[in-house]
Design a protein around this motif. Structure first.
Motif, PDB file in Angstrom:
ATOM      1  N   UNK A 273       0.822  -1.201   0.000  1.00  0.00           N
ATOM      2  CA  UNK A 273       0.000   0.000   0.000  1.00  0.00           C
ATOM      3  C   UNK A 273       0.861   1.257   0.000  1.00  0.00           C
ATOM      4  N   UNK A 274       1.935   1.257   0.775  1.00  0.00           N
ATOM      5  CA  UNK A 274       2.784   2.445   0.858  1.00  0.00           C
ATOM      6  C   UNK A 274       3.469   2.733  -0.470  1.00  0.00           C
ATOM      7  N   UNK A 275       4.050   1.724  -1.087  1.00  0.00           N
ATOM      8  CA  UNK A 275       4.746   1.932  -2.367  1.00  0.00           C
ATOM      9  C   UNK A 275       3.785   2.409  -3.448  1.00  0.00           C
ATOM     10  N   UNK A 276       2.609   1.811  -3.509  1.00  0.00           N
ATOM     11  CA  UNK A 276       1.637   2.171  -4.543  1.00  0.00           C
ATOM     12  C   UNK A 276       1.115   3.579  -4.311  1.00  0.00           C
ATOM     13  N   UNK A 277       0.864   3.939  -3.058  1.00  0.00           N
ATOM     14  CA  UNK A 277       0.386   5.280  -2.770  1.00  0.00           C
ATOM     15  C   UNK A 277       1.436   6.327  -3.142  1.00  0.00           C
ATOM     16  N   UNK A 278       2.715   6.007  -2.893  1.00  0.00           N
ATOM     17  CA  UNK A 278       3.789   6.904  -3.328  1.00  0.00           C
ATOM     18  C   UNK A 278       3.753   7.104  -4.840  1.00  0.00           C
ATOM     19  N   UNK A 279       3.480   6.021  -5.566  1.00  0.00           N
ATOM     20  CA  UNK A 279       3.417   6.102  -7.028  1.00  0.00           C
ATOM     21  C   UNK A 279       2.246   6.961  -7.482  1.00  0.00           C
ATOM     22  N   UNK A 280       1.108   6.830  -6.808  1.00  0.00           N
ATOM     23  CA  UNK A 280      -0.078   7.617  -7.177  1.00  0.00           C
ATOM     24  C   UNK A 280       0.179   9.102  -6.998  1.00  0.00           C
ATOM     25  N   UNK A 281       0.847   9.459  -5.912  1.00  0.00           N
ATOM     26  CA  UNK A 281       1.157  10.865  -5.653  1.00  0.00           C
ATOM     27  C   UNK A 281       2.152  11.392  -6.683  1.00  0.00           C
ATOM     28  N   UNK A 282       3.122  10.564  -7.036  1.00  0.00           N
ATOM     29  CA  UNK A 282       4.119  10.994  -8.029  1.00  0.00           C
ATOM     30  C   UNK A 282       3.490  11.117  -9.416  1.00  0.00           C
ATOM     31  N   UNK A 283       2.536  10.237  -9.741  1.00  0.00           N
ATOM     32  CA  UNK A 283       1.902  10.267 -11.057  1.00  0.00           C
ATOM     33  C   UNK A 283       1.085  11.542 -11.242  1.00  0.00           C
ATOM     34  N   UNK A 284       0.372  11.952 -10.199  1.00  0.00           N
ATOM     35  CA  UNK A 284      -0.486  13.130 -10.320  1.00  0.00           C
ATOM     36  C   UNK A 284       0.126  14.302  -9.566  1.00  0.00           C
ATOM     37  N   UNK A 285      -0.204  14.418  -8.270  1.00  0.00           N
ATOM     38  CA  UNK A 285       0.280  15.558  -7.488  1.00  0.00           C
ATOM     39  C   UNK A 285       0.084  15.271  -6.009  1.00  0.00           C
ATOM     40  N   UNK A 286       0.991  15.763  -5.147  1.00  0.00           N
ATOM     41  CA  UNK A 286       0.734  15.675  -3.709  1.00  0.00           C
ATOM     42  C   UNK A 286      -0.611  16.310  -3.372  1.00  0.00           C
ATOM     43  N   UNK A 287      -1.377  15.626  -2.552  1.00  0.00           N
ATOM     44  CA  UNK A 287      -2.695  16.119  -2.193  1.00  0.00           C
ATOM     45  C   UNK A 287      -3.804  15.614  -3.086  1.00  0.00           C
ATOM     46  N   UNK A 288      -3.447  15.148  -4.289  1.00  0.00           N
ATOM     47  CA  UNK A 288      -4.445  14.618  -5.216  1.00  0.00           C
ATOM     48  C   UNK A 288      -4.335  13.098  -5.332  1.00  0.00           C
ATOM     49  N   UNK A 289      -3.111  12.617  -5.560  1.00  0.00           N
ATOM     50  CA  UNK A 289      -2.893  11.178  -5.614  1.00  0.00           C
ATOM     51  C   UNK A 289      -3.791  10.469  -6.593  1.00  0.00           C
ATOM     52  N   UNK A 290      -4.373   9.371  -6.150  1.00  0.00           N
ATOM     53  CA  UNK A 290      -5.151   8.513  -7.041  1.00  0.00           C
ATOM     54  C   UNK A 290      -6.580   8.997  -7.243  1.00  0.00           C
TER      55      UNK A 290
END
Length: 446
Positions: A273-290
């Motif tokens: 969960x932690x690694x994937x959530x980091x990826x979601x934030x990097x893909x879009x934006x901090x605060x937006x994520x997935x």
């Protein structure tokens, strides 16, 4: 006497049996009777291997089906979203299906991930910080990752952000060098990368058992290290995945195996969960994520492609073994050979000459449903350090689960063949490529 049609091909005669019709069609499509006979002989010798691939596909089909039923997939999931993509149930539940299929805590499955290299770059950039070190424990990574890492200087590389890199070579037999890995792990080592497929190398691809063994070894030494597996070309080849053995991230492209030939774009990262959530934030934006990322109109294709992926992958494996058996009979070095275990859908065939490599790719291109009339030529493809020839008459641009072949124009002039949305098309493409080499005088003794 049966008349010929305008193309010069003898039409099908009513009342013919299916075998005669098939032979006639192959002849019309440019496969000589001599090559047809050879192909049938090879097929007969591979019946047991083909049965094994079908059994694996059946197991994986049930796994995918179970994940879809668990998440109560309905027709409403095929509706897309626009703009921000808020509350896109089809997108969000597809990620749950992937997580359940790969037996991970979480997954990120997005059309905004443009390709396998992008997915890997995202996974690395999201989980490494300045001052961290990553190591590749399976030797040299795929060519396009060299600029991502900074092995070849490039704008925006990990090296520019103060992330260091080193690699541990595989042993001569293609196995992991456990002692060298132990010595390479340093206080700054944050992530260990493993590439399952061979890439543009002629080493063996890695089995999930080998990957599982090295994951256990590294985790015993350093439980804090993130282990990322480049799973491109390996999904559904076995009944288990690297994530079943504890990989923190399993990464791939939707226009390879898991898209089943229907996904028009996208990539996935399945893992903790932690690694994937980091990826979601990097893909879009901090605060937006997935929470953002519109799926537009492709949800149906992503679901249906995943559903078909086990069967499509099995067809690609049959094509790979068929190619190895056919070309291996005439002295070409095939990696893996026809008898070896399959760990991905890639089949490397060494031709030793540029003419052999080019002729093979021309044959594959001429067997395509799209752009069959085009002649592929070597070119300076972005991300590579030499000219590359690619044959890919695909419905989806760059889709290497479809019948395709490519290779760099340097020694040993190896073609890397993969795909075929159906076994029947893969078989025809291989016969067409073999015929091309035979007609050019590069194969003899039939």
């Amino acid at each position: 006497m049966t008349p010929y049609n305008e193309s010069g091909a003898r039409p099908i005669i009513p009342g013919q049996d299916s075998w005669s019709i098939l032979r006639n069609l192959y002849t019309q499509m440019g496969i000589s009777e001599k090559v047809q006979d050879l192909g049938e002989e090879v097929c007969d010798s591979l019946k047991d291997r083909f049965a094994q691939f079908d059994q694996t596909a059946e197991a994986n089909q049930l796994k995918v089906l179970g994940a879809m039923q668990k998440n109560r997939i309905s027709a409403e999931h095929f509706n897309g979203s626009t703009g921000y993509g808020y509350n896109d149930a089809g997108r969000d539940d597809l990620e749950r299906v992937y997580a359940d299929t790969f037996h991970t805590e979480d997954a990120l499955v997005r059309t905004q991930i443009t390709c396998g290299t992008h997915a890997l770059s995202l996974a690395l950039g999201a989980n490494l910080r300045p001052g961290d070190e990553m190591i590749s424990i399976s030797g040299k990574p795929y060519d396009t990752l060299e600029e991502v890492i900074g092995i070849r200087p490039s704008r925006g590389s990990l090296a520019e952000y103060g992330i260091t890199y080193r690699q541990v070579e595989l042993k001569e037999d293609g196995s992991f060098d456990f002692e060298a890995i132990r010595q390479a792990l340093g206080p700054k080592t944050r992530l260990a990368a493993i590439q399952r497929s061979k890439g543009y190398l002629t080493r063996p691809s890695l089995s999930v058992d080998q990957i599982g063994e090295v994951i256990r070894y590294v985790k015993q030494l350093r439980p804090d290290i993130i282990i990322m597996v480049d799973n491109c070309y390996g999904e559904f080849v076995d009944c288990v995945e690297p994530s079943d053995f504890g990989a923190d991230m399993t990464v791939g492209s939707l226009i390879k195996n898991p898209g089943g030939g229907l996904a028009p774009m996208g990539g996935y990262i399945a893992g903790t969960r932690e690694c994937v959530e980091n990826c979601a934030v990097r893909l879009t934006s901090p605060g937006l994520g997935r929470e953002v990322g519109a799926s537009l109109t492709v949800n149906r294709s992503l679901y249906q492609g995943l559903f078909l992926a086990p069967t499509v992958t099995a067809g690609a494996l049959k094509g790979a073994v068929f190619a190895a058996s056919l070309f291996g009979r005439f002295g070409y070095c095939c990696i893996p050979d026809a008898s070896e275990r399959r760990n991905d859908i890639i089949q490397a065939i060494e031709f030793g000459t540029a003419q052999g490599l080019i002729s093979f790719c021309e044959g594959i291109q001429s067997a395509a449903p799209v752009d069959s009339y085009v002649t592929p030529e070597p070119w300076a493809m972005p991300g590579y350090d030499c000219d590359v020839i690619m044959a890919a008459g695909a419905f989806i641009q760059g889709s290497s689960i479809e019948l395709s072949a490519d290779g760099p124009l340097h020694e040993p002039y190896a073609a890397y063949f993969q795909g075929g949305l159906t076994w029947e098309h893969a078989k025809f493409g291989i016969l067409k490529a073999f015929q091309k080499l035979y007609d050019a005088g590069l194969v003899s003794g039939i």
